[in-house]
Motif scaffolding. Sequence first.
Motif, PDB file in Angstrom:
ATOM      1  N   LEU A 173       0.851  -1.191   0.000  1.00 25.41           N
ATOM      2  CA  LEU A 173       0.000   0.000   0.000  1.00 25.41           C
ATOM      3  C   LEU A 173       0.891   1.246   0.000  1.00 25.41           C
ATOM      4  CD1 LEU A 173      -2.845   1.307   0.331  1.00 25.41           C
ATOM      5  CD2 LEU A 173      -2.451   1.151   2.783  1.00 25.41           C
ATOM      6  N   ILE A 174       0.691   2.101  -0.986  1.00 23.76           N
ATOM      7  CA  ILE A 174       1.436   3.361  -1.071  1.00 23.76           C
ATOM      8  C   ILE A 174       0.493   4.495  -0.698  1.00 23.76           C
ATOM      9  CG2 ILE A 174       2.649   4.935  -2.609  1.00 23.76           C
ATOM     10  CD1 ILE A 174       3.463   2.488  -4.245  1.00 23.76           C
ATOM     11  N   ILE A 175       0.912   5.293   0.264  1.00 21.29           N
ATOM     12  CA  ILE A 175       0.102   6.427   0.705  1.00 21.29           C
ATOM     13  C   ILE A 175       0.701   7.700   0.117  1.00 21.29           C
ATOM     14  CG2 ILE A 175      -0.695   7.757   2.684  1.00 21.29           C
ATOM     15  CD1 ILE A 175      -0.669   5.157   4.279  1.00 21.29           C
ATOM     16  N   ALA A 176      -0.136   8.508  -0.481  1.00 17.38           N
ATOM     17  CA  ALA A 176       0.323   9.747  -1.109  1.00 17.38           C
ATOM     18  C   ALA A 176       0.894  10.700  -0.065  1.00 17.38           C
ATOM     19  CB  ALA A 176      -0.832  10.413  -1.844  1.00 17.38           C
ATOM     20  N   GLN A 177       1.935  11.393  -0.439  1.00 15.25           N
ATOM     21  CA  GLN A 177       2.511  12.461   0.373  1.00 15.25           C
ATOM     22  C   GLN A 177       1.968  13.765  -0.193  1.00 15.25           C
ATOM     23  OE1 GLN A 177       5.498  12.206   2.668  1.00 15.25           O
ATOM     24  NE2 GLN A 177       4.920  10.081   2.866  1.00 15.25           N
ATOM     25  N   CYS A 178       1.092  14.391   0.545  1.00 14.89           N
ATOM     26  CA  CYS A 178       0.429  15.592   0.043  1.00 14.89           C
ATOM     27  C   CYS A 178       1.183  16.856   0.477  1.00 14.89           C
ATOM     28  CB  CYS A 178      -0.996  15.656   0.543  1.00 14.89           C
ATOM     29  SG  CYS A 178      -2.024  14.300  -0.063  1.00 14.89           S
ATOM     30  N   PRO A 179       1.362  17.809  -0.447  1.00 23.50           N
ATOM     31  CA  PRO A 179       2.053  19.055  -0.093  1.00 23.50           C
ATOM     32  C   PRO A 179       1.163  19.975   0.748  1.00 23.50           C
ATOM     33  CG  PRO A 179       1.272  19.157  -2.350  1.00 23.50           C
ATOM     34  CD  PRO A 179       0.973  17.760  -1.853  1.00 23.50           C
ATOM     35  N   ALA A 180       1.770  20.977   1.333  1.00 25.79           N
ATOM     36  CA  ALA A 180       1.005  22.004   2.044  1.00 25.79           C
ATOM     37  C   ALA A 180      -0.031  22.585   1.087  1.00 25.79           C
ATOM     38  CB  ALA A 180       1.941  23.090   2.554  1.00 25.79           C
ATOM     39  N   GLY A 181      -1.189  22.951   1.614  1.00 29.19           N
ATOM     40  CA  GLY A 181      -2.272  23.483   0.781  1.00 29.19           C
ATOM     41  C   GLY A 181      -3.242  22.411   0.337  1.00 29.19           C
ATOM     42  N   THR A 182      -2.925  21.150   0.662  1.00 31.30           N
ATOM     43  CA  THR A 182      -3.774  20.022   0.276  1.00 31.30           C
ATOM     44  C   THR A 182      -3.962  19.082   1.462  1.00 31.30           C
ATOM     45  OG1 THR A 182      -1.970  18.576  -0.429  1.00 31.30           O
ATOM     46  CG2 THR A 182      -2.831  20.118  -2.075  1.00 31.30           C
ATOM     47  N   TYR A 183      -4.807  18.075   1.268  1.00 34.43           N
ATOM     48  CA  TYR A 183      -4.986  17.015   2.263  1.00 34.43           C
ATOM     49  C   TYR A 183      -5.271  15.711   1.525  1.00 34.43           C
ATOM     50  CZ  TYR A 183      -9.982  17.693   1.427  1.00 34.43           C
ATOM     51  OH  TYR A 183     -11.215  17.801   0.835  1.00 34.43           O
ATOM     52  N   LEU A 184      -5.031  14.601   2.186  1.00 40.39           N
ATOM     53  CA  LEU A 184      -5.247  13.286   1.603  1.00 40.39           C
ATOM     54  C   LEU A 184      -6.698  12.866   1.762  1.00 40.39           C
ATOM     55  CD1 LEU A 184      -3.865  10.811   0.291  1.00 40.39           C
ATOM     56  CD2 LEU A 184      -3.575   9.905   2.609  1.00 40.39           C
ATOM     57  N   ASP A 185      -7.351  12.519   0.638  1.00 38.16           N
ATOM     58  CA  ASP A 185      -8.723  12.022   0.652  1.00 38.16           C
ATOM     59  C   ASP A 185      -8.716  10.723  -0.144  1.00 38.16           C
ATOM     60  OD1 ASP A 185     -11.458  11.775   0.945  1.00 38.16           O
ATOM     61  OD2 ASP A 185     -11.906  13.096  -0.744  1.00 38.16           O
ATOM     62  N   GLU A 186      -8.951   9.608   0.536  1.00 34.14           N
ATOM     63  CA  GLU A 186      -8.808   8.281  -0.085  1.00 34.14           C
ATOM     64  C   GLU A 186      -7.339   8.119  -0.459  1.00 34.14           C
ATOM     65  OE1 GLU A 186     -11.578   6.033  -1.022  1.00 34.14           O
ATOM     66  OE2 GLU A 186     -12.898   7.264   0.209  1.00 34.14           O
ATOM     67  N   ASN A 187      -7.014   8.046  -1.723  1.00 39.51           N
ATOM     68  CA  ASN A 187      -5.623   7.850  -2.147  1.00 39.51           C
ATOM     69  C   ASN A 187      -5.073   9.000  -2.972  1.00 39.51           C
ATOM     70  OD1 ASN A 187      -5.285   5.309  -0.949  1.00 39.51           O
ATOM     71  ND2 ASN A 187      -6.414   4.351  -2.614  1.00 39.51           N
ATOM     72  N   SER A 188      -5.712  10.161  -2.902  1.00 41.52           N
ATOM     73  CA  SER A 188      -5.224  11.289  -3.692  1.00 41.52           C
ATOM     74  C   SER A 188      -5.242  12.579  -2.876  1.00 41.52           C
ATOM     75  CB  SER A 188      -6.062  11.457  -4.963  1.00 41.52           C
ATOM     76  OG  SER A 188      -7.393  11.749  -4.633  1.00 41.52           O
ATOM     77  N   CYS A 189      -4.422  13.514  -3.305  1.00 40.56           N
ATOM     78  CA  CYS A 189      -4.340  14.809  -2.637  1.00 40.56           C
ATOM     79  C   CYS A 189      -5.412  15.734  -3.207  1.00 40.56           C
ATOM     80  CB  CYS A 189      -2.963  15.419  -2.846  1.00 40.56           C
ATOM     81  SG  CYS A 189      -1.630  14.421  -2.169  1.00 40.56           S
ATOM     82  N   VAL A 190      -6.077  16.443  -2.314  1.00 46.42           N
ATOM     83  CA  VAL A 190      -7.156  17.351  -2.690  1.00 46.42           C
ATOM     84  C   VAL A 190      -6.786  18.754  -2.221  1.00 46.42           C
ATOM     85  CG1 VAL A 190      -9.613  17.869  -2.365  1.00 46.42           C
ATOM     86  CG2 VAL A 190      -8.843  15.492  -2.457  1.00 46.42           C
ATOM     87  N   ASP A 191      -7.001  19.749  -3.085  1.00 46.13           N
ATOM     88  CA  ASP A 191      -6.729  21.138  -2.708  1.00 46.13           C
ATOM     89  C   ASP A 191      -7.668  21.606  -1.607  1.00 46.13           C
ATOM     90  OD1 ASP A 191      -4.774  21.380  -4.636  1.00 46.13           O
ATOM     91  OD2 ASP A 191      -6.023  22.513  -6.031  1.00 46.13           O
ATOM     92  N   CYS A 192      -7.141  22.362  -0.663  1.00 41.21           N
ATOM     93  CA  CYS A 192      -8.006  23.067   0.278  1.00 41.21           C
ATOM     94  C   CYS A 192      -8.777  24.107  -0.539  1.00 41.21           C
ATOM     95  CB  CYS A 192      -7.169  23.771   1.338  1.00 41.21           C
ATOM     96  SG  CYS A 192      -6.416  22.659   2.539  1.00 41.21           S
ATOM     97  N   PRO A 193     -10.034  24.377  -0.171  1.00 41.03           N
ATOM     98  CA  PRO A 193     -10.832  25.323  -0.966  1.00 41.03           C
ATOM     99  C   PRO A 193     -10.380  26.777  -0.812  1.00 41.03           C
ATOM    100  CG  PRO A 193     -12.084  24.568   0.932  1.00 41.03           C
ATOM    101  CD  PRO A 193     -10.795  23.778   0.919  1.00 41.03           C
ATOM    102  N   SER A 194     -10.802  27.608  -1.733  1.00 39.67           N
ATOM    103  CA  SER A 194     -10.559  29.051  -1.642  1.00 39.67           C
ATOM    104  C   SER A 194     -11.062  29.551  -0.296  1.00 39.67           C
ATOM    105  CB  SER A 194     -11.311  29.781  -2.757  1.00 39.67           C
ATOM    106  OG  SER A 194     -10.883  29.329  -4.008  1.00 39.67           O
TER     107      SER A 194
END
Length: 70
Positions: free
Chosen positions: A1-22
Amino acid sequence: LIIAQCPAGTYLDENSCVDCPSGTYNPKPNATSSDACLPCPTGFVQPLPGQSACNACSAGSFQALAWQTE
């Protein structure tokens, strides 16, 4: 299992990084919940999604409410 490393400004949702909203920001990388997206405080705005900081209001203007995009 590989877990995504999300950059600042995002968060992990399921297996992908999602942008924080405006109107929000996340200063820390590898967040695992949308709770990491913090509202921009009064006097600051963020019109773009996926940001690690909010911008101070322009000289001569002020935003009295949190979560603002302009």
